[in-house]
Design a protein around this motif. Sequence first.
Motif, mmCIF file in Angstrom:
data_model
loop_
_atom_site.group_PDB
_atom_site.id
_atom_site.type_symbol
_atom_site.label_atom_id
_atom_site.label_comp_id
_atom_site.label_asym_id
_atom_site.label_seq_id
_atom_site.Cartn_x
_atom_site.Cartn_y
_atom_site.Cartn_z
ATOM 1 N N THR A 134 48.093 36.370 12.287
ATOM 2 C CA THR A 134 48.225 36.011 13.832
ATOM 3 C C THR A 134 49.071 34.800 14.140
ATOM 4 O OG1 THR A 134 46.020 35.033 14.164
ATOM 5 C CG2 THR A 134 46.020 37.436 14.503
ATOM 6 N N LEU A 135 48.978 33.639 13.315
ATOM 7 C CA LEU A 135 49.414 32.338 13.368
ATOM 8 C C LEU A 135 51.002 32.636 13.101
ATOM 9 C CD1 LEU A 135 47.244 29.563 11.762
ATOM 10 C CD2 LEU A 135 47.876 30.052 14.332
ATOM 11 N N ILE A 136 51.258 33.300 12.007
ATOM 12 C CA ILE A 136 52.562 33.955 11.644
ATOM 13 C C ILE A 136 53.498 34.594 12.834
ATOM 14 C CG2 ILE A 136 53.841 35.271 10.062
ATOM 15 C CD1 ILE A 136 52.015 34.576 8.009
ATOM 16 N N ARG A 137 52.698 35.570 13.282
ATOM 17 C CA ARG A 137 52.977 36.424 14.467
ATOM 18 C C ARG A 137 53.551 35.442 15.737
ATOM 19 N NH1 ARG A 137 50.683 42.556 15.209
ATOM 20 N NH2 ARG A 137 51.974 43.232 13.795
ATOM 21 N N PHE A 138 52.561 34.544 16.136
ATOM 22 C CA PHE A 138 52.803 33.572 17.110
ATOM 23 C C PHE A 138 54.168 32.817 16.900
ATOM 24 C CE2 PHE A 138 52.296 29.449 19.273
ATOM 25 C CZ PHE A 138 51.885 29.796 20.472
ATOM 26 N N ASP A 139 54.063 32.366 15.557
ATOM 27 C CA ASP A 139 55.155 31.289 15.193
ATOM 28 C C ASP A 139 56.835 32.327 15.409
ATOM 29 O OD1 ASP A 139 53.770 29.165 14.759
ATOM 30 O OD2 ASP A 139 53.747 29.553 12.610
ATOM 31 N N MET A 140 56.825 33.335 15.033
ATOM 32 C CA MET A 140 57.848 34.476 15.004
ATOM 33 C C MET A 140 57.985 34.630 16.496
ATOM 34 S SD MET A 140 57.388 36.962 11.990
ATOM 35 C CE MET A 140 56.074 37.721 12.375
ATOM 36 N N ILE A 141 57.289 34.745 17.425
ATOM 37 C CA ILE A 141 57.405 34.905 18.836
ATOM 38 C C ILE A 141 57.999 33.638 19.512
ATOM 39 C CG2 ILE A 141 56.176 35.410 20.980
ATOM 40 C CD1 ILE A 141 56.803 37.924 19.580
ATOM 41 N N GLN A 142 57.472 32.571 19.066
ATOM 42 C CA GLN A 142 57.749 31.351 19.497
ATOM 43 C C GLN A 142 59.369 31.007 19.044
ATOM 44 O OE1 GLN A 142 56.174 28.877 21.503
ATOM 45 N NE2 GLN A 142 58.215 28.563 21.679
ATOM 46 N N GLY A 143 59.641 31.382 17.809
ATOM 47 C CA GLY A 143 60.764 31.182 17.345
ATOM 48 C C GLY A 143 62.028 32.084 18.154
ATOM 49 N N LEU A 144 61.477 33.305 18.506
ATOM 50 C CA LEU A 144 62.441 34.191 19.369
ATOM 51 C C LEU A 144 62.548 33.541 20.802
ATOM 52 C CD1 LEU A 144 61.317 37.739 18.485
ATOM 53 C CD2 LEU A 144 63.194 36.611 17.853
ATOM 54 N N LYS A 145 61.696 32.828 21.267
ATOM 55 C CA LYS A 145 61.471 32.440 22.536
ATOM 56 C C LYS A 145 62.682 30.976 22.436
ATOM 57 C CE LYS A 145 60.053 31.154 26.549
ATOM 58 N NZ LYS A 145 61.309 30.450 27.470
ATOM 59 N N ASN A 146 62.497 30.489 21.240
ATOM 60 C CA ASN A 146 63.422 29.147 21.303
ATOM 61 C C ASN A 146 64.965 29.777 21.312
ATOM 62 O OD1 ASN A 146 60.995 27.503 21.061
ATOM 63 N ND2 ASN A 146 61.141 27.356 18.849
ATOM 64 N N GLU A 167 51.377 44.820 19.779
ATOM 65 C CA GLU A 167 50.365 44.161 19.429
ATOM 66 C C GLU A 167 48.976 44.960 19.997
ATOM 67 O OE1 GLU A 167 47.015 42.458 17.586
ATOM 68 O OE2 GLU A 167 49.113 41.451 17.132
ATOM 69 N N GLU A 168 48.237 45.467 18.946
ATOM 70 C CA GLU A 168 47.184 46.344 19.423
ATOM 71 C C GLU A 168 45.867 45.584 20.036
ATOM 72 O OE1 GLU A 168 45.868 48.752 16.128
ATOM 73 O OE2 GLU A 168 48.025 49.770 15.935
ATOM 74 N N ASP A 169 45.669 44.186 19.546
ATOM 75 C CA ASP A 169 44.684 43.337 20.049
ATOM 76 C C ASP A 169 45.197 42.835 21.428
ATOM 77 O OD1 ASP A 169 42.930 41.288 20.449
ATOM 78 O OD2 ASP A 169 42.101 41.314 18.343
ATOM 79 N N SER A 170 44.325 43.028 22.288
ATOM 80 C CA SER A 170 44.784 42.557 23.727
ATOM 81 C C SER A 170 44.600 40.996 23.777
ATOM 82 C CB SER A 170 43.923 43.047 24.898
ATOM 83 O OG SER A 170 42.556 42.742 24.525
#
Length: 181
Positions: A134-146, A167-170
């Motif tokens: 979940t941290l890895i996914r967060f970092d990837m989403i943040q990278g896309l935002k950057n 993402e299945e988990d709300s």
Amino acid sequence: MDSITQSYFENLEVEDKDAQFEAFNHIIKATQVEVDWAYEVWDRLKGWLTDADNHRRARAAQFLSNLAISDPEQRMLNDFAGLWEVTKDPKFVTARHTLQSIWKVGLAGQEQKELVVNHIIDRYHNGANEKHYTLIRFDMIQGLKNLYDKLQDETIKQIAMELIESEEDSKYRKKYMSVWK
């Protein structure tokens, strides 16, 4: 390379942790814009990606990510696989620092942007069994935002939205979406 920058690279290897930290910060700052000395350190940094010292691996990955904009020969297209491997480093802090900076490779050109985005898409979909995913996914989403913030490429935003929606988990979907608000 000027003598001051050279001394910062030398100070990465001294015993004094404060001097190392200062050197690291100066190199990061210097490489946020295009520099003419990238190839003077490129091969050394590339070698550090597999060094036994996790600090060297992390520094090399972050410096090379920044130096991608200073790569007119487009070496990064061939060297990206080695850089990406550090995002999976056994030392999680090293992997995470790399993942948090690798988006900068996408600033170097269209091919580099596609390389970064495609690797993120693949890992987002196929890396669910990784530790701390979940941290890895967060970092990837943040990278896309950057990357989106720098390039204003709507395709990047659309890709991020599709990844978040998958993402299945709300709880995590909401957390990842918070990056884009």
